[in-house]
Structure formats: C-alpha cells, structure tokens
Design a protein around this motif. Structure first.
Motif, mmCIF file in Angstrom:
data_model
loop_
_atom_site.group_PDB
_atom_site.id
_atom_site.type_symbol
_atom_site.label_atom_id
_atom_site.label_comp_id
_atom_site.label_asym_id
_atom_site.label_seq_id
_atom_site.Cartn_x
_atom_site.Cartn_y
_atom_site.Cartn_z
ATOM 1 N N GLY A 63 48.722 39.230 41.521
ATOM 2 C CA GLY A 63 48.850 39.760 42.869
ATOM 3 C C GLY A 63 48.202 38.886 43.927
ATOM 4 O O GLY A 63 47.684 39.393 44.923
ATOM 5 N N GLY A 64 48.174 37.576 43.700
ATOM 6 C CA GLY A 64 47.570 36.654 44.665
ATOM 7 C C GLY A 64 46.057 36.548 44.559
ATOM 8 O O GLY A 64 45.440 35.798 45.300
ATOM 9 N N ALA A 65 45.444 37.284 43.631
ATOM 10 C CA ALA A 65 43.989 37.236 43.462
ATOM 11 C C ALA A 65 43.624 36.395 42.240
ATOM 12 O O ALA A 65 44.393 36.261 41.297
ATOM 13 N N ASN A 66 42.436 35.823 42.278
ATOM 14 C CA ASN A 66 41.857 35.076 41.168
ATOM 15 C C ASN A 66 40.403 35.520 41.088
ATOM 16 O O ASN A 66 39.579 35.118 41.895
ATOM 17 N N VAL A 67 40.084 36.398 40.116
ATOM 18 C CA VAL A 67 38.773 37.024 40.033
ATOM 19 C C VAL A 67 38.087 36.578 38.747
ATOM 20 O O VAL A 67 38.705 36.539 37.684
ATOM 21 N N SER A 68 36.793 36.259 38.835
ATOM 22 C CA SER A 68 36.029 35.784 37.686
ATOM 23 C C SER A 68 35.159 36.889 37.097
ATOM 24 O O SER A 68 34.512 37.640 37.833
ATOM 25 N N PHE A 69 35.136 36.954 35.746
ATOM 26 C CA PHE A 69 34.349 37.927 35.009
ATOM 27 C C PHE A 69 33.510 37.193 33.965
ATOM 28 O O PHE A 69 33.975 36.235 33.350
ATOM 29 N N HIS A 75 31.515 41.888 33.036
ATOM 30 C CA HIS A 75 31.442 42.324 34.437
ATOM 31 C C HIS A 75 31.890 41.221 35.385
ATOM 32 O O HIS A 75 31.726 40.038 35.097
ATOM 33 N N ARG A 76 32.420 41.634 36.532
ATOM 34 C CA ARG A 76 32.867 40.644 37.511
ATOM 35 C C ARG A 76 31.670 39.871 38.034
ATOM 36 O O ARG A 76 30.574 40.413 38.146
ATOM 37 N N LEU A 77 31.884 38.600 38.336
ATOM 38 C CA LEU A 77 30.806 37.779 38.870
ATOM 39 C C LEU A 77 30.486 38.225 40.288
ATOM 40 O O LEU A 77 31.359 38.717 41.017
ATOM 41 N N LYS A 78 29.242 38.046 40.670
ATOM 42 C CA LYS A 78 28.783 38.459 41.991
ATOM 43 C C LYS A 78 29.657 37.812 43.065
ATOM 44 O O LYS A 78 29.910 36.609 43.039
ATOM 45 N N GLY A 79 30.107 38.630 43.978
ATOM 46 C CA GLY A 79 30.921 38.150 45.089
ATOM 47 C C GLY A 79 32.407 38.035 44.780
ATOM 48 O O GLY A 79 33.193 37.740 45.667
ATOM 49 N N ALA A 80 32.804 38.257 43.514
ATOM 50 C CA ALA A 80 34.221 38.168 43.151
ATOM 51 C C ALA A 80 34.954 39.394 43.692
ATOM 52 O O ALA A 80 34.611 40.520 43.361
ATOM 53 N N LYS A 81 35.943 39.165 44.520
ATOM 54 C CA LYS A 81 36.693 40.257 45.154
ATOM 55 C C LYS A 81 38.137 40.244 44.686
ATOM 56 O O LYS A 81 38.699 39.202 44.389
ATOM 57 N N GLY A 82 38.728 41.433 44.667
ATOM 58 C CA GLY A 82 40.136 41.572 44.329
ATOM 59 C C GLY A 82 40.329 42.244 42.986
ATOM 60 O O GLY A 82 39.457 42.203 42.120
ATOM 61 N N LEU A 83 41.458 42.875 42.823
ATOM 62 C CA LEU A 83 41.869 43.527 41.579
ATOM 63 C C LEU A 83 40.919 44.641 41.137
ATOM 64 O O LEU A 83 40.872 44.993 39.960
ATOM 65 N N GLU A 84 40.169 45.221 42.068
ATOM 66 C CA GLU A 84 39.185 46.246 41.719
ATOM 67 C C GLU A 84 39.811 47.424 40.968
ATOM 68 O O GLU A 84 39.180 47.990 40.074
ATOM 69 N N ARG A 85 41.043 47.769 41.279
ATOM 70 C CA ARG A 85 41.669 48.912 40.609
ATOM 71 C C ARG A 85 41.909 48.650 39.124
ATOM 72 O O ARG A 85 42.168 49.586 38.371
ATOM 73 N N TYR A 86 41.812 47.399 38.686
ATOM 74 C CA TYR A 86 42.003 47.052 37.285
ATOM 75 C C TYR A 86 40.686 46.896 36.529
ATOM 76 O O TYR A 86 40.684 46.518 35.359
ATOM 77 N N ASP A 87 39.553 47.153 37.165
ATOM 78 C CA ASP A 87 38.267 46.914 36.515
ATOM 79 C C ASP A 87 38.152 47.590 35.149
ATOM 80 O O ASP A 87 37.674 46.985 34.192
ATOM 81 N N ARG A 88 38.573 48.842 35.026
ATOM 82 C CA ARG A 88 38.466 49.528 33.727
ATOM 83 C C ARG A 88 39.402 48.907 32.696
ATOM 84 O O ARG A 88 39.046 48.776 31.532
ATOM 85 N N ASN A 89 40.601 48.513 33.131
ATOM 86 C CA ASN A 89 41.537 47.850 32.213
ATOM 87 C C ASN A 89 40.937 46.533 31.716
ATOM 88 O O ASN A 89 41.009 46.212 30.527
ATOM 89 N N ILE A 90 40.369 45.774 32.647
ATOM 90 C CA ILE A 90 39.795 44.468 32.296
ATOM 91 C C ILE A 90 38.581 44.659 31.392
ATOM 92 O O ILE A 90 38.414 43.928 30.412
#
Length: 133
Positions: A63-69, A75-90
């Motif tokens: 979806g145009g986002a590139n988020v680091s975990f 857990h997502r890296l500090k300051g990583a934004k985007g795809l928050e609705r997928y956090d439980r899936n990830i």
C-alpha cells in the motif's frame, strides 16, 4: 583429451560461501545491496535486505508503505509509520516465522556488515546430520 584436476573441497566451500553472500561491486569485496522476499500475505511483502543498519529487522511493504520491524521481538522500529492496521497480523506472522527471519538475516549478511548476525535460538537450529528431526 581433458584433464580433470581435483580441487580442495575447502576452496570450493569458500567460493560457494562468497557466491551465497551476493554479487560484489568492486575488487575490495564490497557487495551489492540485495534483498530477499521472505513471504507475501494479504497484499504485503516481507523482505530482508543485506548490508542493513542496526538493529536487525525486516521490512513489510504494501500500500505504498515500507515499515521496519525488529527480528528479535517482532515490534515495529521506533518511528516506523504505516500499516498500523496490520500490526496483529504481522506480529502473528513474526511469531510463526521467527526462525525463517533469523536464518535469512544471517545468511544475507555480507562479510563487512556492521550489524552482524542474530544469535540462533535452539528451536531454530537445523537438525544435526545423523539425527531424526
């Protein structure tokens, strides 16, 4: 008539290890930045890149986002934004595939990577030869 010259298996392993690290871009041994797609789900792509910055992490793209975990805890890296609705899936995917992430990260590390490898926990160790898995 062709002559076959035997080559020391240790030298063959050195070449195989070098090839597995990816292509070099210069004669000093600096390697090209390469990445490996680990998985795809729900339109997202999970990737690990070689020659990365700390801490060891994986990327989730979609979806145009590139988020680091983080690989160690998912857990997502500090300051990583985007795809928050997928956090439980990830998080669930990370939990089920942590060993794949660790082993892929370690395999992609170039020799000069400042981050280094991730310790491989016992449950992620490949079975030893001659033992039942």
């Amino acid at each position: 008539m062709r002559t076959i010259v035997p080559i020391d298996p240790a030298l063959v392993r050195v070449l195989e290890d070098s090839l597995n690290l990816g292509p070099m871009i210069d004669l000093t041994g600096r390697r090209m930045l390469n990445e490996e797609q680990v998985a795809r789900f729900d339109g997202l792509s999970i990737q690990i890149q070689a020659d990365e910055h700390p801490p060891p992490h994986f990327h989730v793209r979609g979806g145009g986002a590139n988020v680091s975990f983080a690989i160690d805890d998912g857990h997502r890296l500090k300051g990583a934004k985007g795809l928050e609705r997928y956090d439980r899936n990830i998080e669930k995917w990370w939990h089920d595939n942590r060993c794949v992430l660790i082993l892929t990260w370690n395999r992609l590390r170039p020799a000069d990577c400042p981050v280094g490898t991730v310790p491989v926990p016992p449950e992620c160790q490949p079975p030893k030869e001659g033992t039942d898995a």
